[in-house]
Write an enzyme that holds these catalytic residues in place. Structure first.
Site, PDB file in Angstrom:
ATOM      1  N   LYS A 128       0.902  -1.423   0.049  1.00  0.00           N
ATOM      2  CA  LYS A 128       0.165   0.416   0.131  1.00  0.00           C
ATOM      3  C   LYS A 128       0.977   1.091  -0.225  1.00  0.00           C
ATOM      4  CE  LYS A 128      -4.773   0.804   0.349  1.00  0.00           C
ATOM      5  NZ  LYS A 128      -5.453   0.124  -0.074  1.00  0.00           N
ATOM      6  N   GLY A 129       0.475   2.492  -0.172  1.00  0.00           N
ATOM      7  CA  GLY A 129       0.916   3.710  -0.336  1.00  0.00           C
ATOM      8  C   GLY A 129       0.424   4.898  -0.239  1.00  0.00           C
TER       9      GLY A 129
END
Length: 411
Positions: free
Chosen positions: A102-103
Site C-alpha cells: 500500500k502507498g
C-alpha cells in the site's frame, strides 16, 4: 481501535488457530520493506512545494506485491501498514498470485491543479521506480487517485524500463486497462452477497438493503443489487443520507448524484441523519465508506441480520463481539471486497499476455473466483469452528505461511 491494532489482533487469533510457530508468526507480520520519499515539485505559481510519499511492501511469498496508492492529507503510516497487511491476506483469500502493499502521498488532491498532480505523481514514480515493477510490486488506484494517476505512473515508469503496461492496474482502457474493472469491487460485493444468502436459502430478490457510502463501490453494488430485485431502502454519502421504505429508484438516484454531486436532495426519498444510517431497519447492511464506522457505541442498535463489509475494516473488534452475540452474520472485508483486486489481477494477466478479454469473460471469471473464495472460507470455518472473519483470516494466513515455509524463508 486503529486499523493496525485490529488487523494485528485478527492475524494473531488466526495464527493461534493454525498453531503457527512463533518465529514464523513474527516473520509474517514484519513488512518486507518500508519506503519513505521526499517529493519536491514546482507549483503553477513558480513556488516549490514538498510532500512526503511512501510505499509499504508487506509480503511477496506468493507473488508480486499489490496495493493501492492514495492521495490524502492524513496519509498515516500506521493505517497504510494495516492496509498493506490486509492486502497480503486478501490476495491469499482470493487465491491470486500476489502479496500485499500500500502507498500514498500526504497531500490534498483537491487543492492541487491537474498539472501539479501530474508533476507530483511523476516525481513520486521517479523516486520509487526501481522498487516497483511487473514482477515486484504493482500499484493501483485508491482514495484520491484514479485511472489518470495510473497513466502518469505507467508513462514515467516506462521511461526507465521500456513500455510496461502491467506495472500498474486500474489504468484507462486505452492504455491496457481491463473492461469491467470500474464495476469490479461492487460486482464482487454482489457475488459475495449471493454466495452468503444461498448458504441461508435466500436470494437477493426481496431483501431490504442499506448502503453506507455511494462512491464507486457503493453505487455499483446498489445498481447491481437493484437489477437483481433487491430493495435498497436507505443510502448515504458525504453530502447526506436518504431513505424510502418502499425502495429507492436506483437509476434515478444515480442520475441525481451525477447532476448534484451527491445523494442529498434526491426527490425519491426522505432525508435521514447520516449518523443513523447504520441502525436503519434492513435485512442486509453494506458499509462501503470508511473504516471503524461500526463500533461499540452503535453495534447494539444495528438491526440488520447480515453485514457485508464492502469498505476496509468497517467493524471494530468490540463491535464484532457484540454483533456475534446478537447472531448477526458478518461477511469480512478481506473476502467481500476482493473483487477489485481480482479484476486487477485479470488486467495484469491480459497485459502480460498482450491479449484483451471481453467484459463478459471478466465478469464470469470474477464470479468463479468469488464463489470459490466463499467455499474456501466456509471450509476453514468448519475446520476451525470459527466465524467467517476468522475463516477468512485463517485461510489467507495459512496460504501465505505455507508459501513462506516452502520457499525456506521461515526464521
Amino acid at each position: 481501535m486503529n486499523a493496525l491494532v485490529a488487523t494485528n489482533r485478527n492475524f494473531k487469533l488466526a495464527a493461534r488457530l493454525l498453531g503457527l510457530d512463533s518465529k514464523l508468526e513474527k516473520s509474517l507480520l514484519i513488512p518486507f520493506r518500508e519506503i519513505k520519499v521526499e517529493c519536491t515539485l514546482p507549483k503553477d505559481d513558480g513556488t516549490l512545494a514538498t510532500f512526503v510519499g511512501f510505499r509499504i511492501q508487506h509480503d511477496n511469498a506468493r507473488g508480486p506485491m499489490k496495493g493501492g496508492i492514495r492521495y490524502h492529507p492524513e496519509v498515516d503510516p500506521d493505517e497504510v501498514n494495516a492496509l498493506a497487511q490486509l492486502m497480503t491476506w486478501k490476495t491469499a483469500v482470493a487465491n491470486i498470485p500476489y502479496g500485499g502493499a500500500k502507498g500514498g502521498i500526504g497531500c490534498n488532491p483537491g487543492e492541487l491543479s491537474k498539472s501539479e498532480l501530474e508533476r507530483l505523481t511523476r516525481v513520486f514514480t521517479q523516486k520509487i521506480h526501481d522498487l516497483i515493477g511487473i514482477h515486484a510490486d504493482v500499484p493501483a488506484p485508491d482514495m484520491g487517485t484514479g485511472p489518470q494517476t495510473m497513466a502518469w505512473i505507467l508513462d514515467e515508469y516506462s521511461k526507465f524500463h521500456g513500455h510496461s503496461p502491467a506495472v500498474v492496474t486500474g489504468k484507462p482502457i486505452d492504455l491496457g486497462g481491463s473492461l469491467g474493472r470500474d464495476a469490479a469491487t461492487g460486482r464482487g460485493v454482489l457475488f459475495a452477497t449471493e454466495a452468503l444468502l444461498n448458504e441461508h436459502g435466500k436470494s437477493i430478490s426481496g431483501q431490504k438493503f442499506v448502503i453506507q457510502g455511494f462512491g464507486n463501490v457503493g453505487s455499483w453494488a446498489a445498481q447491481l443489487i437493484h437489477e437483481k430485485g433487491g430493495k435498497i431502502v436507505a443510502v448515504s454519502d458525504i453530502t447526506g443520507a436518504i431513505k424510502n421504505s418502499k425502495g429507492i429508484d436506483i437509476p434515478s438516484l444515480l442520475k441525481h448524484v451525477k447532476e448534484s454531486k451527491g445523494v442529498r436532495g434526491f426527490p425519491g426519498g426522505d432525508s435521514l441523519d447520516p449518523n443513523l444510517i447504520l441502525v436503519e431497519d434492513c435485512d442486509i447492511l453494506i458499509p462501503a465508506a470508511l473504516g471503524g464506522v461500526i463500533n461499540r457505541e452503535n453495534a447494539n442498535e444495528i438491526k440488520a441480520k447480515f453485514i457485508i463489509e464492502a469498505a476496509n475494516h468497517p467493524t471494530d473488534p468490540e463491535a464484532d463481539e457484540i454483533l456475534s452475540k446478537k447472531g448477526v452474520i458478518i461477511l469480512p472485508d478481506i473476502y467481500a471486497n476482493s473483487g477489485g483486486v481480482t479484476v486487477s489481477y485479470f488486467e495484469w494477466v491480459q497485459n502480460i499476455q498482450g491479449f484483451m478479454w471481453d467484459e463478459e469473460k471478466v465478469n464470469n471469471e470474477l464470479k468463479t473466483y468469488m464463489t470459490k473464495g466463499f467455499k474456501d472460507v466456509k471450509g476453514m470455518c468448519q475446520t476451525h469452528n470459527c466465524d467467517l472473519r476468522m475463516g477468512a483470516f485463517t485461510l489467507g494466513v495459512n496460504r501465505v505461511a505455507r508459501a513462506t515455509v516452502l520457499r525456506g524463508w521461515e526464521a
